[in-house]
Design an enzyme around this catalytic site. Structure first.
Site, short mmCIF file in Angstrom:
data_model
loop_
_atom_site.label_atom_id
_atom_site.label_comp_id
_atom_site.label_asym_id
_atom_site.label_seq_id
_atom_site.Cartn_x
_atom_site.Cartn_y
_atom_site.Cartn_z
NE ARG A 123 -13.92 -16.66 -15.72
CZ ARG A 123 -14.16 -17.80 -16.36
NH1 ARG A 123 -13.66 -18.93 -15.91
NH2 ARG A 123 -14.90 -17.80 -17.44
CE LYS A 145 -3.96 1.29 -6.35
NZ LYS A 145 -3.80 2.75 -6.36
CD GLU A 187 6.55 6.16 -6.08
OE1 GLU A 187 5.84 6.31 -5.06
OE2 GLU A 187 6.10 6.29 -7.23
CE LYS A 229 1.56 0.13 -2.29
NZ LYS A 229 2.01 0.27 -3.66
CD GLU A 239 -6.73 4.15 -4.76
OE1 GLU A 239 -5.70 3.47 -4.94
OE2 GLU A 239 -7.01 5.15 -5.41
NE ARG A 243 -3.40 0.37 -2.80
CZ ARG A 243 -3.05 -0.82 -3.22
NH1 ARG A 243 -3.74 -1.89 -2.85
NH2 ARG A 243 -2.01 -0.99 -4.02
CG ASN A 247 -2.97 7.13 -5.81
OD1 ASN A 247 -2.09 6.34 -6.14
ND2 ASN A 247 -4.24 6.77 -5.71
CG HIS A 250 0.55 8.84 -7.86
ND1 HIS A 250 0.46 7.49 -8.10
CD2 HIS A 250 1.65 8.99 -7.11
CE1 HIS A 250 1.45 6.86 -7.51
NE2 HIS A 250 2.19 7.76 -6.88
CG HIS A 254 -0.35 9.20 -13.30
ND1 HIS A 254 -1.40 8.44 -12.87
CD2 HIS A 254 0.76 8.57 -12.87
CE1 HIS A 254 -0.95 7.40 -12.20
NE2 HIS A 254 0.36 7.46 -12.18
CG HIS A 267 5.96 6.31 -11.88
ND1 HIS A 267 4.70 6.76 -12.21
CD2 HIS A 267 5.87 5.87 -10.60
CE1 HIS A 267 3.89 6.59 -11.18
NE2 HIS A 267 4.58 6.05 -10.19
#
Ligand code: NAD
Ligand code: GLY
Length: 364
Positions: A123, A145, A187, A229, A239, A243, A247, A250, A254, A267
């Protein structure tokens, strides 16, 4: 390296605050990062490209611990559930206890999967990021993330799980192929485009030096993006609001990556095209003036990044892929757009006809 060249940025998340070190010689600076490891076990997760280059250097620093390595085959396709299960099995074989640490040595694929593995074992155990691509240094290694892909889409499974430290050793960039390096620059541009117009202007001034990988501007660019960031993540770790701005580009990116089966575009390249599409859509919606998207296109092109939707990609199919994005609510598109350089914002209820028109106009 001289302390003047080492940059340290703290990601200030209460008790889980952690340092991001940026500079040369950090992999070999064992004492620095070893102090962030608590237990007696470590699993290094890397891949078959990076491990032959840097694993032995890292391994020296793990002397005295029980440690082993788990290597992925190279490529986005290996950021999979099946490999998380194999990595967890490697932790079991190591006899890893709750104070064990996972060390991610590689780009964003390795970092995302290693972080998710650490989040799952018992966990949640510690992990340390040792990013070896520019993209991972300025984006994926910072902020917690973690996750893997499903056949239905990228990063659909994951967890927020912050690392204990990030050591961005720019020595490792010496072996990074030029195309991957440029994808990382996308980025960097993204951070400036979202929220820092002065940084954007600085990038315009230093584009040639960055392409030449000169140390001082490179360290400065990584540090400025990471600092930006880190601030956002400290204010909105999971988020709920701000946050999501990270993106920018993105949702388009994506979709482009998925349409290209994760092989046509890197990417960062998807993000570059996606940012420009978001800027052009903002213009179409009357949110920003024409000069800003043109400035963005010029900077991306100077940095050797693609700016057109690859010929042969079907805009209608791209729109369908965009509907799967995690930011959407049922029935409407929620996108990150901007009011000009450095002024991104979240816009809900964007009409699909406008998105389709921008996609159609951008096919190369
Ligand atoms: P990557 O991890 O696939 O690395 C790119 C290529 O460079 C690979 O072939 C890799 O083996 C090689 N490589 C890595 N380091 C090298 C080195 N020093 N020398 C030579 N070759 C090297 O890709 P990436 O661009 O680093 O990361 C992309 C991934 O990151 C995607 O899966 C994306 O979803 C994820 N991502 C995550 C976040 C986040 O916040 N978690 C943010 C952005 C991107
Ligand atoms: N790459 C986007 C984020 O970390 O939130």
């Amino acid at each position: 390296m001289s302390p003047a060249q080492l940059q340290t940025i703290e990601v200030a998340i209460g008790e889980r605050a952690y340092p991001v070190w940026i500079g040369r010689g950090l992999l070999a600076d064992h004492a620095r990062w070893r102090a962030r490891l608590r237990g007696r076990h470590a699993l290094v997760i890397s891949n078959t490209t990076v491990a032959p280059l840097y694993l032995s250097q890292l391994g020296v620093g793990l002397d005295g611990l029980r440690w082993s390595s788990f290597l992925l085959d190279d490529g986005e396709a290996h950021k999979s559930f099946a490999n998380v299960e194999r990595a967890l099995q490697a932790l079991a074989e190591l006899g890893a206890t709750r104070d064990a640490c996972v060390v991610a040595l590689g780009g964003g694929v390795v970092g995302d999967l290693a972080g998710f593995t650490a989040a799952c074992w018992m966990r949640g155990i510690d992990f340390v990021q040792m990013p070896t691509t520019l993209l991972a240094m300025v984006d994926s290694s910072v902020g917690g993330k973690t996750g893997v892909n499903l056949p239905a889409g990228k990063n659909l499974v994951g967890a927020f799980h912050q690392p204990r430290a990030v050591a961005a050793d720019i020595d490792t960039l010496d072996s990074l192929p030029a195309r991957e390096y440029r994808a990382g620059l996308a980025e960097v541009v993204k951070g400036a485009a979202i929220g820092d117009p002065a940084f954007f202007a600085w990038l315009e001034q230093h584009a040639d030096a960055l392409l030449a990988r000169d140390d001082a501007p490179l360290i400065e660019a990584i540090a400025r993006k990471v600092r930006y960031k880190a601030g956002v993540v400290a204010r909105d770790e999971t988020e709920r609001g701000e946050r999501a701005l990270l993106n920018l580009g993105h949702t388009f990116g994506h979709a482009l990556e998925t349409a290209g089966n994760y092989t046509a575009l890197l990417h960062g390249e998807g993000v570059a095209i996606g940012m420009l599409l978001a800027a052009q859509l903002s213009e179409r919606l009357g949110m920003s003036g024409a000069g800003d998207s043109e400035r963005l296109r010029r900077l991306l092109e100077r940095l050797g990044l693609p700016t057109a939707v690859p010929a042969g990609m079907d805009p209608q199919r791209l729109l369908e892929l965009m509907r799967l994005d995690k930011k959407n609510t049922a029935g409407s598109l929620r996108l990150i757009l901007w009011r000009g350089i450095g002024r991104a914002e979240i816009v809900a209820g964007v009409a699909e006809t406008d998105v389709l028109a921008v996609l159609r106009a951008a096919v190369g």
